[in-house]
Design a protein around this motif. Structure first.
Motif, PDB file in Angstrom:
ATOM      1  N   GLY A   1     -25.213  67.164 -68.695  1.00 35.80           N
ATOM      2  CA  GLY A   1     -24.210  68.313 -69.309  1.00 35.80           C
ATOM      3  C   GLY A   1     -23.384  67.650 -70.499  1.00 35.80           C
ATOM      4  O   GLY A   1     -23.190  68.133 -71.760  1.00 35.80           O
ATOM      5  N   LEU A   2     -23.193  66.214 -70.577  1.00 36.45           N
ATOM      6  CA  LEU A   2     -22.772  65.427 -71.630  1.00 36.45           C
ATOM      7  C   LEU A   2     -23.476  65.317 -72.700  1.00 36.45           C
ATOM      8  O   LEU A   2     -23.295  65.418 -73.862  1.00 36.45           O
ATOM      9  N   VAL A   3     -24.870  65.163 -72.475  1.00 37.65           N
ATOM     10  CA  VAL A   3     -25.963  65.064 -73.465  1.00 37.65           C
ATOM     11  C   VAL A   3     -26.227  66.316 -74.200  1.00 37.65           C
ATOM     12  O   VAL A   3     -26.178  66.520 -75.393  1.00 37.65           O
ATOM     13  N   ARG A   4     -25.992  67.788 -73.402  1.00 41.10           N
ATOM     14  CA  ARG A   4     -26.206  68.811 -74.020  1.00 41.10           C
ATOM     15  C   ARG A   4     -24.933  69.146 -74.742  1.00 41.10           C
ATOM     16  O   ARG A   4     -24.909  69.715 -75.988  1.00 41.10           O
ATOM     17  N   PHE A   5     -23.810  68.811 -74.540  1.00 36.88           N
ATOM     18  CA  PHE A   5     -22.450  68.762 -75.325  1.00 36.88           C
ATOM     19  C   PHE A   5     -22.755  68.227 -76.779  1.00 36.88           C
ATOM     20  O   PHE A   5     -22.532  68.908 -77.644  1.00 36.88           O
ATOM     21  N   LEU A   6     -23.390  67.004 -76.671  1.00 40.38           N
ATOM     22  CA  LEU A   6     -23.428  66.164 -77.767  1.00 40.38           C
ATOM     23  C   LEU A   6     -24.475  66.947 -78.798  1.00 40.38           C
ATOM     24  O   LEU A   6     -24.326  66.887 -80.113  1.00 40.38           O
TER      25      LEU A   6
ATOM     26  N   LEU B   1     -25.151  69.992 -78.955  1.00 40.34           N
ATOM     27  CA  LEU B   1     -24.365  71.232 -79.686  1.00 40.34           C
ATOM     28  C   LEU B   1     -23.672  70.827 -80.753  1.00 40.34           C
ATOM     29  O   LEU B   1     -23.341  71.722 -81.531  1.00 40.34           O
ATOM     30  N   HIS B   2     -23.107  69.699 -80.839  1.00 39.42           N
ATOM     31  CA  HIS B   2     -22.279  68.970 -81.665  1.00 39.42           C
ATOM     32  C   HIS B   2     -23.327  68.822 -83.163  1.00 39.42           C
ATOM     33  O   HIS B   2     -22.610  68.907 -84.177  1.00 39.42           O
ATOM     34  N   GLY B   3     -24.503  68.827 -82.901  1.00 40.12           N
ATOM     35  CA  GLY B   3     -25.575  68.307 -83.825  1.00 40.12           C
ATOM     36  C   GLY B   3     -26.087  66.967 -83.812  1.00 40.12           C
ATOM     37  O   GLY B   3     -27.056  66.564 -84.671  1.00 40.12           O
ATOM     38  N   ALA B   4     -25.990  66.398 -82.641  1.00 41.26           N
ATOM     39  CA  ALA B   4     -26.488  64.971 -82.571  1.00 41.26           C
ATOM     40  C   ALA B   4     -27.995  65.159 -82.239  1.00 41.26           C
ATOM     41  O   ALA B   4     -28.510  65.974 -81.794  1.00 41.26           O
ATOM     42  N   SER B   5     -28.708  64.088 -82.763  1.00 43.39           N
ATOM     43  CA  SER B   5     -30.288  64.027 -82.248  1.00 43.39           C
ATOM     44  C   SER B   5     -30.293  63.797 -80.979  1.00 43.39           C
ATOM     45  O   SER B   5     -29.331  63.325 -80.042  1.00 43.39           O
ATOM     46  N   TRP B   6     -31.645  63.805 -80.423  1.00 43.82           N
ATOM     47  CA  TRP B   6     -31.638  63.760 -78.885  1.00 43.82           C
ATOM     48  C   TRP B   6     -31.374  62.234 -78.530  1.00 43.82           C
ATOM     49  O   TRP B   6     -30.344  61.865 -77.699  1.00 43.82           O
TER      50      TRP B   6
ATOM     51  N   GLN C   1     -28.001  60.497 -76.210  1.00 41.25           N
ATOM     52  CA  GLN C   1     -28.440  59.816 -75.239  1.00 41.25           C
ATOM     53  C   GLN C   1     -27.572  58.538 -75.499  1.00 41.25           C
ATOM     54  O   GLN C   1     -26.810  57.917 -74.486  1.00 41.25           O
ATOM     55  N   ASP C   2     -27.607  58.014 -76.707  1.00 42.77           N
ATOM     56  CA  ASP C   2     -26.662  56.777 -76.777  1.00 42.77           C
ATOM     57  C   ASP C   2     -25.334  57.029 -76.556  1.00 42.77           C
ATOM     58  O   ASP C   2     -24.596  56.288 -76.071  1.00 42.77           O
ATOM     59  N   ALA C   3     -24.783  58.232 -77.203  1.00 44.47           N
ATOM     60  CA  ALA C   3     -23.423  57.975 -77.150  1.00 44.47           C
ATOM     61  C   ALA C   3     -22.938  58.404 -75.701  1.00 44.47           C
ATOM     62  O   ALA C   3     -21.881  58.014 -75.139  1.00 44.47           O
ATOM     63  N   ALA C   4     -23.678  59.309 -75.164  1.00 49.03           N
ATOM     64  CA  ALA C   4     -23.286  59.607 -73.573  1.00 49.03           C
ATOM     65  C   ALA C   4     -23.182  58.218 -72.958  1.00 49.03           C
ATOM     66  O   ALA C   4     -22.512  57.793 -72.012  1.00 49.03           O
ATOM     67  N   GLN C   5     -24.340  57.423 -73.007  1.00 48.56           N
ATOM     68  CA  GLN C   5     -24.484  56.110 -72.420  1.00 48.56           C
ATOM     69  C   GLN C   5     -23.337  55.255 -72.799  1.00 48.56           C
ATOM     70  O   GLN C   5     -22.557  54.402 -71.986  1.00 48.56           O
ATOM     71  N   ASP C   6     -22.989  55.156 -74.256  1.00 46.02           N
ATOM     72  CA  ASP C   6     -21.614  54.368 -74.272  1.00 46.02           C
ATOM     73  C   ASP C   6     -20.447  55.022 -73.797  1.00 46.02           C
ATOM     74  O   ASP C   6     -19.768  53.954 -73.257  1.00 46.02           O
TER      75      ASP C   6
ATOM     76  N   PRO D   1     -26.307  64.841 -96.733  1.00 50.01           N
ATOM     77  CA  PRO D   1     -27.493  65.166 -95.835  1.00 50.01           C
ATOM     78  C   PRO D   1     -27.620  66.704 -95.495  1.00 50.01           C
ATOM     79  O   PRO D   1     -26.597  67.571 -95.495  1.00 50.01           O
ATOM     80  N   ASP D   2     -28.757  66.951 -95.142  1.00 51.74           N
ATOM     81  CA  ASP D   2     -28.816  68.516 -94.829  1.00 51.74           C
ATOM     82  C   ASP D   2     -28.238  68.762 -93.479  1.00 51.74           C
ATOM     83  O   ASP D   2     -27.946  67.707 -92.697  1.00 51.74           O
ATOM     84  N   ALA D   3     -28.114  69.991 -93.343  1.00 51.95           N
ATOM     85  CA  ALA D   3     -27.537  70.490 -91.887  1.00 51.95           C
ATOM     86  C   ALA D   3     -28.382  70.032 -90.780  1.00 51.95           C
ATOM     87  O   ALA D   3     -29.652  69.906 -91.125  1.00 51.95           O
ATOM     88  N   PRO D   4     -27.885  69.692 -89.729  1.00 50.33           N
ATOM     89  CA  PRO D   4     -28.824  69.432 -88.685  1.00 50.33           C
ATOM     90  C   PRO D   4     -29.832  70.464 -88.311  1.00 50.33           C
ATOM     91  O   PRO D   4     -29.245  71.719 -88.419  1.00 50.33           O
ATOM     92  N   THR D   5     -30.836  70.138 -87.708  1.00 50.76           N
ATOM     93  CA  THR D   5     -31.988  70.993 -87.132  1.00 50.76           C
ATOM     94  C   THR D   5     -32.108  70.678 -85.793  1.00 50.76           C
ATOM     95  O   THR D   5     -31.761  69.689 -85.025  1.00 50.76           O
ATOM     96  N   ALA D   6     -32.825  71.535 -85.246  1.00 51.94           N
ATOM     97  CA  ALA D   6     -33.421  71.331 -83.805  1.00 51.94           C
ATOM     98  C   ALA D   6     -34.224  70.226 -83.561  1.00 51.94           C
ATOM     99  O   ALA D   6     -35.053  70.459 -82.686  1.00 51.94           O
ATOM    100  N   HIS D   7     -34.356  69.402 -84.240  1.00 51.46           N
ATOM    101  CA  HIS D   7     -35.198  68.175 -83.842  1.00 51.46           C
ATOM    102  C   HIS D   7     -34.879  67.480 -82.624  1.00 51.46           C
ATOM    103  O   HIS D   7     -35.583  66.452 -82.157  1.00 51.46           O
ATOM    104  N   TRP D   8     -33.777  67.957 -81.968  1.00 51.69           N
ATOM    105  CA  TRP D   8     -33.187  67.009 -81.077  1.00 51.69           C
ATOM    106  C   TRP D   8     -33.847  67.160 -79.657  1.00 51.69           C
ATOM    107  O   TRP D   8     -33.769  66.766 -78.786  1.00 51.69           O
ATOM    108  N   GLN D   9     -34.707  68.555 -79.759  1.00 52.64           N
ATOM    109  CA  GLN D   9     -35.063  69.086 -78.436  1.00 52.64           C
ATOM    110  C   GLN D   9     -36.180  67.901 -77.742  1.00 52.64           C
ATOM    111  O   GLN D   9     -37.158  67.585 -78.461  1.00 52.64           O
ATOM    112  N   SER D  10     -36.071  67.599 -76.241  1.00 53.50           N
ATOM    113  CA  SER D  10     -37.338  66.910 -76.110  1.00 53.50           C
ATOM    114  C   SER D  10     -38.024  67.903 -75.659  1.00 53.50           C
ATOM    115  O   SER D  10     -37.957  69.146 -75.462  1.00 53.50           O
TER     116      SER D  10
END
Length: 191
Positions: A39-44, A46-51, A55-60, A101-110
């Motif tokens: 859920g934490l990764v999903r939350f990030l 939705l903020h526009g983080a890449s995959w 993961q890095d921010a959640a682990q931090d 920078p461009d707006a974030p895109t859905a490149h984060w999806q695994s």
């Protein structure tokens, strides 16, 4: 910005109300990681983080949780606040950017995550990522179960600003999804 130990919202159950109240230290951290990490990764995301950023921010956040002397009463809120701030720190450029920078895109999806999402869900997420940063942030907090007041506290803005950004985000999403006036159409179709 507040330090991580004092950044607690009250949206989630207190630590003593978790299903495993007797756990402490490493055992508690492992249980929370198991329960909260997806859920934490999903939350990030939705903020526009890449995959990988998510993961890095959640682990931090989980790493900071294990620091000696860290006292956490509301783990869900604490983890999201700390992870979100960690992701924001990742976004700070060391040198001024020549171009915006461009707006974030859905490149984060695994591949696994992309397979789980339906066409409509992907469309909504793509539209969320096109929202301005504050609107996207308030929507992510809201979608994760936080109130406008709690979102405002976490983001360091006024509750009025959070509500205004949420209202604008919802209006934009409704318009882009063609949901404006859909209630009126339903009433007329019923007649």
């Amino acid at each position: 910005m507040e330090d991580a130990a004092s950044a607690e919202l009250r949206v989630s159950a207190p630590l003593e109300q978790l299903p495993t109240p007797g756990l402490q230290g490493r055992d508690l951290a492992e249980e929370l990681h198991h329960v909260e990490y997806p859920g934490l990764v999903r939350f990030l995301l939705l903020h526009g983080a890449s995959w990988s950023e998510a993961q890095d921010a959640a682990q931090d956040a989980f790493t900071q949780m294990c620091r000696p002397g860290t006292s956490i009463r509301y783990p869900k809120a604490w983890l999201r606040t700390v992870a979100w701030r960690s992701w924001l720190r990742q976004q700070v450029c060391e040198e001024p950017c020549a171009e915006v920078p461009d707006a974030p895109t859905a490149h984060w999806q695994s591949p696994a995550h992309a397979a789980e999402l339906g066409v409509e869900e992907r469309r909504v997420i793509e539209l969320l990522l096109l929202l301005p940063a504050k609107q996207r942030a308030v929507m992510a907090w809201t979608l994760d179960g936080f109130t406008a007041q709690e979102s405002a506290e976490a983001m360091g803005i006024t509750p009025e600003a959070a509500r205004q950004n949420l209202s604008r985000a919802r209006a934009t999403l409704k318009a882009q999804l063609g949901l404006e006036g859909s209630g009126d159409r339903y009433v007329e179709e019923e007649r």
